[in-house]
Write an enzyme that holds these catalytic residues in place. Structure first.
Site, PDB file in Angstrom:
ATOM      1  N   TRP A 101       0.787  -1.240  -0.128  1.00 26.28           N
ATOM      2  CA  TRP A 101      -0.124   0.053  -0.084  1.00 26.28           C
ATOM      3  C   TRP A 101       0.848   1.291   0.041  1.00 26.28           C
ATOM      4  O   TRP A 101       0.541   2.334  -0.580  1.00 26.28           O
ATOM      5  CB  TRP A 101      -0.948  -0.018   1.161  1.00 26.28           C
ATOM      6  N   ASP A 172      -2.194   6.565   6.309  1.00 23.00           N
ATOM      7  CA  ASP A 172      -3.213   5.588   5.737  1.00 23.00           C
ATOM      8  C   ASP A 172      -3.446   4.675   6.921  1.00 23.00           C
ATOM      9  O   ASP A 172      -2.771   3.852   7.282  1.00 23.00           O
ATOM     10  CB  ASP A 172      -2.649   5.039   4.382  1.00 23.00           C
ATOM     11  N   LYS A 196     -13.057  -2.309   6.703  1.00 23.08           N
ATOM     12  CA  LYS A 196     -11.998  -3.112   7.522  1.00 23.08           C
ATOM     13  C   LYS A 196     -12.730  -2.867   8.951  1.00 23.08           C
ATOM     14  O   LYS A 196     -13.687  -3.764   9.391  1.00 23.08           O
ATOM     15  CB  LYS A 196     -10.705  -2.933   7.635  1.00 23.08           C
TER      16      LYS A 196
HETATM   17  N1  PMP Z   1      -4.345   1.080   2.224  1.00 24.80           N
HETATM   18  C1  PMP Z   1      -4.330   0.062   3.147  1.00 24.80           C
HETATM   19  C2  PMP Z   1      -3.590  -0.193   4.222  1.00 24.80           C
HETATM   20  C3  PMP Z   1      -5.362  -0.987   2.736  1.00 24.80           C
HETATM   21  O1  PMP Z   1      -5.349  -2.173   3.483  1.00 24.80           O
HETATM   22  C4  PMP Z   1      -6.179  -0.993   1.470  1.00 24.80           C
HETATM   23  C5  PMP Z   1      -7.156  -1.855   1.052  1.00 24.80           C
HETATM   24  N2  PMP Z   1      -7.035  -3.146   1.554  1.00 24.80           N
HETATM   25  C6  PMP Z   1      -5.993   0.151   0.708  1.00 24.80           C
HETATM   26  C7  PMP Z   1      -5.216   1.155   1.307  1.00 24.80           C
HETATM   27  C8  PMP Z   1      -6.757   0.310  -0.458  1.00 24.80           C
HETATM   28  O2  PMP Z   1      -7.909   0.743  -0.062  1.00 24.80           O
HETATM   29  P1  PMP Z   1      -9.369   0.903  -1.103  1.00 24.80           P
HETATM   30  O3  PMP Z   1      -9.493  -0.319  -1.620  1.00 24.80           O
HETATM   31  O4  PMP Z   1     -10.474   1.430  -0.283  1.00 24.80           O
HETATM   32  O5  PMP Z   1      -8.948   1.794  -2.164  1.00 24.80           O
END
Ligand code: PMP
Length: 360
Positions: A101, A172, A196
């Site tokens: 991420w 994030d 989550k």
């Molecule tokens: N950041 C983290 C730490 C994540 O775990 C995720 C999704 N698993 C995301 C960003 C991406 O999120 P989204 O699917 O809402 O764009």
């Protein structure tokens, strides 16, 4: 009605009470004669729903008045570009690379023309630890300092922040928001996808310090500008009404449970059950450095990796589902977010013991 223990990394388990409350009101919300899904986002009934959700969220995280809470769409992934668009004024930022991420966030900042300084990375050991950040590494001339507080895929988590000497920290928090109390004032921007710890997918929550709003250049698209959403109470366009309603129910559930201190205690207890067992056996190993273990995503493998698939299959037969690790890591991952009951974790450890006995 059968419910399994769902260890999915997201979208993930929701509190049963929340689902039941939503079910009660699904076809006709209170006295409205219609579902929340059918309501105008500007109706009186819906105004109460969104305002309460925002107020409860602020209360849970103790968010001071100099921060704005935005209910947006586009997922956490959209924030990877909205952050640089809104606060990357000088065109340079520092990032810590702790996995998939973070890498995606870095890639988007690069696309936005930001001069990205990756000041630390744990790529050398497959992201199994959180790199140490010394205060002296902070560039006080950077627009912001970016971390992924909890690394959903690798199962690591930050436990401390450097002193950034006024450089806004952007975090994030997609996979650990609301899992424990935090000091919001340590951050300039916090963002998280809801799917989550907050509710169903579709909602992205952004907490942004007010002085960081209104800095974007005129060329930034209207929908990508934090000002647009702050000035319009997250109602510039149609917000994800049902996801906000569901998140509101989750916030109420958390408040009833005693808030973030209470859930932190439960989360620590749940994670300890799993990690203590992992530490007590050589049959399974966990790749993550002890001090950096996530309370939300517990990654582990069978020492004999050939057994991993059988483990996941056998678990499913016992209604312990979605334990397969991310394709980049392999092995297993148990996501034990706020809504995972302690009995789910106990059932998992019971199964792990049984599997160990049968395959030793
Ligand atoms: N950041 C983290 C730490 C994540 O775990 C995720 C999704 N698993 C995301 C960003 C991406 O999120 P989204 O699917 O809402 O764009």
């Amino acid at each position: 009605m059968k419910r399994v223990y769902n260890f999915s990394a997201g979208p993930s388990v929701l509190p049963l009470k929340v689902l039941e409350d939503a079910q009660t009101d699904l076809v006709s919300y209170k006295n409205a004669g219609m579902s929340v899904m059918e309501m105008s986002h500007r109706s009186a009934d819906y105004s109460i729903i969104i305002n309460e959700a925002k107020a409860d969220f602020k209360e849970l995280l103790n968010i001071p008045d100099n921060y704005e809470v935005l209910f947006l769409q586009g997922g956490a992934s959209t924030q990877f570009s909205m952050v640089p668009m809104n606060i990357g004024l000088k065109g340079k930022a520092q990032y810590v690379n702790t996995g998939v991420w973070s890498k995606k966030a870095i890639a988007e900042a690069n696309k936005m023309g930001i001069d990205v300084d990756v000041i630390a990375s744990s790529a050398d050991k497959t992201f199994s630890y959180i790199p140490k950040i010394d205060d002296s590494m902070i560039d006080t001339d950077a627009d912001y300092f970016f971390i992924t507080s909890n690394n959903t895929i690798f199962g690591t988590s930050f436990s401390t922040l450097p002193d950034t000497k006024g450089v806004p920290v952007v975090a994030d928090m997609s996979s650990d928001i609301l899992s424990k109390p935090i000091n919001v004032e340590d951050y300039g921007i916090i963002f998280a996808g809801a799917q989550k710890n907050m509710g169903p997918a579709g909602l992205t929550v952004v907490i942004v310090r007010k002085d960081l709003i209104g800095k974007a250049s005129d060329s930034v698209p209207t929908m990508m500008n934090y000002s647009t959403h702050a000035d319009n109470d997250s109602m510039f366009n149609t917000p994800p009404t049902y996801s906000i309603y569901m998140a509101g129910l989750v916030f109420k559930w958390l408040k009833e449970l005693g808030g973030l201190k209470a859930i932190q205690k439960i989360n620590e207890e749940k994670a300890a059950i799993l990690y203590d067992y992992l530490d007590s056996t050589e049959f399974y190993t966990t790749p993550v450095v002890k001090d950096d273990r996530s309370l939300m995503n517990v990654t582990f493998v069978c020492a004999n990796v050939e057994l991993n698939d059988g483990f996941v299959k056998g678990a499913k037969e016992k209604d312990l589902v979605n334990l397969k690790g991310h394709r980049l890591v392999g092995g297993m991952r148990a996501s034990i977010y706020n809504a995972m009951p302690i009995d789910g974790v106990k059932a998992l450890v019971d199964y792990m013991k049984e599997f160990e006995k049968a395959n030793k």
